[in-house]
Design a protein around this motif. Structure first.
Motif, PDB file in Angstrom:
ATOM      1  N   GLY A  28       0.821  -1.199   0.000  1.00  0.00           N
ATOM      2  CA  GLY A  28       0.000   0.000   0.000  1.00  0.00           C
ATOM      3  C   GLY A  28       0.851   1.242   0.000  1.00  0.00           C
ATOM      4  O   GLY A  28       1.979   1.259  -0.491  1.00  0.00           O
ATOM      5  N   ALA A  29       0.308   2.321   0.574  1.00  0.00           N
ATOM      6  CA  ALA A  29       1.020   3.595   0.610  1.00  0.00           C
ATOM      7  C   ALA A  29       1.927   3.668   1.832  1.00  0.00           C
ATOM      8  O   ALA A  29       1.580   3.189   2.911  1.00  0.00           O
ATOM      9  N   LEU A 182      -0.196  -7.932  -1.429  1.00  0.00           N
ATOM     10  CA  LEU A 182       0.075  -9.252  -1.985  1.00  0.00           C
ATOM     11  C   LEU A 182      -0.283 -10.308  -0.956  1.00  0.00           C
ATOM     12  O   LEU A 182       0.064 -10.181   0.220  1.00  0.00           O
ATOM     13  N   GLU A 183      -0.974 -11.349  -1.378  1.00  0.00           N
ATOM     14  CA  GLU A 183      -1.427 -12.401  -0.466  1.00  0.00           C
ATOM     15  C   GLU A 183      -0.995 -13.771  -0.985  1.00  0.00           C
ATOM     16  O   GLU A 183      -1.541 -14.258  -1.977  1.00  0.00           O
ATOM     17  N   VAL A 253       5.733  -4.701  -6.867  1.00  0.00           N
ATOM     18  CA  VAL A 253       4.512  -4.395  -7.599  1.00  0.00           C
ATOM     19  C   VAL A 253       4.132  -2.967  -7.225  1.00  0.00           C
ATOM     20  O   VAL A 253       4.070  -2.629  -6.037  1.00  0.00           O
ATOM     21  N   GLN A 254       3.879  -2.121  -8.213  1.00  0.00           N
ATOM     22  CA  GLN A 254       3.643  -0.701  -7.950  1.00  0.00           C
ATOM     23  C   GLN A 254       2.513  -0.170  -8.815  1.00  0.00           C
ATOM     24  O   GLN A 254       2.320  -0.603  -9.953  1.00  0.00           O
ATOM     25  N   ALA A 255       1.746   0.768  -8.250  1.00  0.00           N
ATOM     26  CA  ALA A 255       0.637   1.371  -8.982  1.00  0.00           C
ATOM     27  C   ALA A 255       0.477   2.818  -8.562  1.00  0.00           C
ATOM     28  O   ALA A 255       1.008   3.254  -7.531  1.00  0.00           O
ATOM     29  N   THR A 287       5.973  -5.523  -1.902  1.00  0.00           N
ATOM     30  CA  THR A 287       7.151  -6.324  -2.234  1.00  0.00           C
ATOM     31  C   THR A 287       6.863  -7.796  -1.987  1.00  0.00           C
ATOM     32  O   THR A 287       6.381  -8.174  -0.921  1.00  0.00           O
ATOM     33  N   GLY A 288       7.143  -8.614  -2.988  1.00  0.00           N
ATOM     34  CA  GLY A 288       7.020 -10.052  -2.852  1.00  0.00           C
ATOM     35  C   GLY A 288       8.398 -10.686  -2.789  1.00  0.00           C
ATOM     36  O   GLY A 288       9.376 -10.125  -3.294  1.00  0.00           O
TER      37      GLY A 288
END
Length: 455
Positions: A28-29, A182-183, A253-255, A287-288
């Motif tokens: 998240g942020a 991420l889950e 992963v970024q958005a 981050t994964g």
């Protein structure tokens, strides 16, 4: 050598290698607190005493770009200047056990700044004319009544009428979804196959997926096709070619999205918890990680705060062909091949913690943070500067002095934004000890010799 305060309270030491240090952030942020920007006066009443304090909107700068506006949901605690905050699920904050949490979200959606037509808002509330400052103060006061059960009133009559209207009309709403998570955020397995799945959850249209930081390792879909963009609900896998040396990799992963109103923000230090009132287009990320080996124990470790149990949950999933065994908080934990276990480490409220787990191959995984699950205090009410203006002095948590702070004296001068230190003499003593030791509470977790490959 490094020393710290162990779980049982004794001094312990261990050699420390370079470790992967991970805050409890599922994604998240992440943002830095700029301070209280739009506020007016309020009066907090507790134990027969009245204290003046500012009430209103904070502003945060998002890492990577963007701005957040937040309200406080922790009236008894201070903020630290430039404190770092992470988007956090309600259950990992005081909101998790607060039956009124959903009403706070209603207040946020039906007041300033989400409703920026102040004339229309004043008409609904029958409050009389509102300014940005008094609207922010009235909104904050209503939130405190739900978040802290506080006996607090706005000084401005119109702001007080707004607070009353919001309190009387609030309805329970459901927690908003995370901007990006991420889950799970960590997987493991043997080289020569796809490790996962890892499910993307986001309110953004698409998110960019970066390549792992190990050559030859790729992020793919279930069919093995490389993935550079992902949508909500999409499953990702980490493809590790056969023959790849034992190791681990990370990917990001970024958005860019507007974070949902009502998302909680918890600090990495001891700084009052916040709730989102408004967001610009902001950068969010997660981050994964993946760990692989040819044989032996192959653990994937994650951790998150468990406010219901007053501690931190450490989950270890072992995708190897041997057991992974370690000691955690004076417990011997064994995760068999193909098994997963979660162990809760008790942590005192408001106490910094840090614990390290030895992994096969000599690597280490470190988790650290502050457990901040409560809002109320049995010791002191917030001190005040006497003019409703936030002090620029540092708080006790950020290095200021605490002389007289536990006596509720208005002359303490260490007010930080809308809250104040509620440290008891015992906690103050612990803080001194931690400063002398050079850090917070450290939980030293050692894997049993011979329990896994690579030892």
């Amino acid at each position: 050598m490094t020393s710290g305060l162990a779980v049982g309270g004794s001094i312990a030491g261990t050699a420390v290698a370079v470790a992967d240090e991970t805050p409890h952030h599922q994604g998240g942020a992440s943002a830095t607190l700029n301070g209280l920007t739009t506020y007016d006066g309020a009066v907090f009443k507790e134990n027969g005493k009245e204290k003046s304090l500012p009430a209103g909107l904070f502003e945060m700068a998002v890492d990577g770009g963007g701005t957040l506006k937040t309200y406080c949901i922790d009236i008894h605690n201070p903020t630290q200047q430039k404190a770092k905050y992470l988007e956090t699920p309600w259950e990992q904050t005081s909101l998790g056990h607060n039956e009124q949490a959903g009403k706070i979200l209603w207040v946020l959606k039906n007041s300033y700044p989400q409703v920026d037509n102040l004339a229309a808002l004043a008409e609904k509330a029958q409050s009389g004319p509102l300014t940005e400052k008094t609207a922010a103060a009235g909104t904050q006061v209503a939130i405190w009544r739900f978040s802290d059960g506080a006996n607090v009133e706005a000084k401005d009559p119109a702001a007080e009428k707004l607070a009353d209207w919001l309190e009387e009309n609030a309805k329970k709403l459901e927690e908003p979804k995370a901007s990006l998570t991420l889950e799970p955020n960590a997987v493991s397995g043997k080289a020569g196959g796809k490790l996962g799945p890892i499910t993307v959850r986001t309110n953004a249209g698409t998110a960019t997926v970066t390549a792992p930081d190990v050559a030859g390792v790729k992020v793919t879909d279930k069919d093995g096709k490389p993935v550079t963009e992902a949508k909500d609900g999409q499953e990702l896998y980490v493809d590790v070619p056969a023959g790849t040396a034992d190791g681990s990799a990370k990917f990001n992963v970024q958005a860019s999205t507007s974070v949902s109103v009502g998302r909680a923000f918890a600090s990495l230090s001891k700084s009052q918890t916040q709730i989102l009132a408004g967001s610009s287009e902001s950068t969010v990320s997660a981050t994964g990680s993946a760990t692989w080996a040819k044989k032996g124990a192959i653990p994937a470790l994650t951790a998150e705060k468990n406010c219901a149990k007053g501690g931190v949950d450490v989950t270890a999933k072992n995708e190897g062909d041997e057991a992974f065994t370690f000691e955690l908080a004076n417990q011997k934990v064994e995760i068999g091949a193909g098994e997963s276990k979660t162990v809760t480490i008790p942590v005192a409220e408001d106490q910094p913690y840090e614990f390290t787990i030895d992994l096969p191959g000599g690597e280490k995984k470190t988790f650290k943070g502050v457990l901040d699950c409560k809002t109320s205090s049995d010791t002191t009410a917030p001190p005040t500067t006497g003019d409703d203006k936030p002090s620029s002095e540092p708080t006790p948590q950020s290095g200021g002095t605490t002389d007289g702070a536990t006596g509720g004296d208005d002359t303490t001068g260490d007010l930080a934004e809308t809250g104040a230190s509620n440290a008891t003499p015992m906690i103050a003593g612990i803080a001194v000890a931690l400063l002398l030791l050079g850090g917070g509470a450290v939980f030293l977790v050692r894997k049993k010799k011979g329990a896994a490959a690579g030892q």
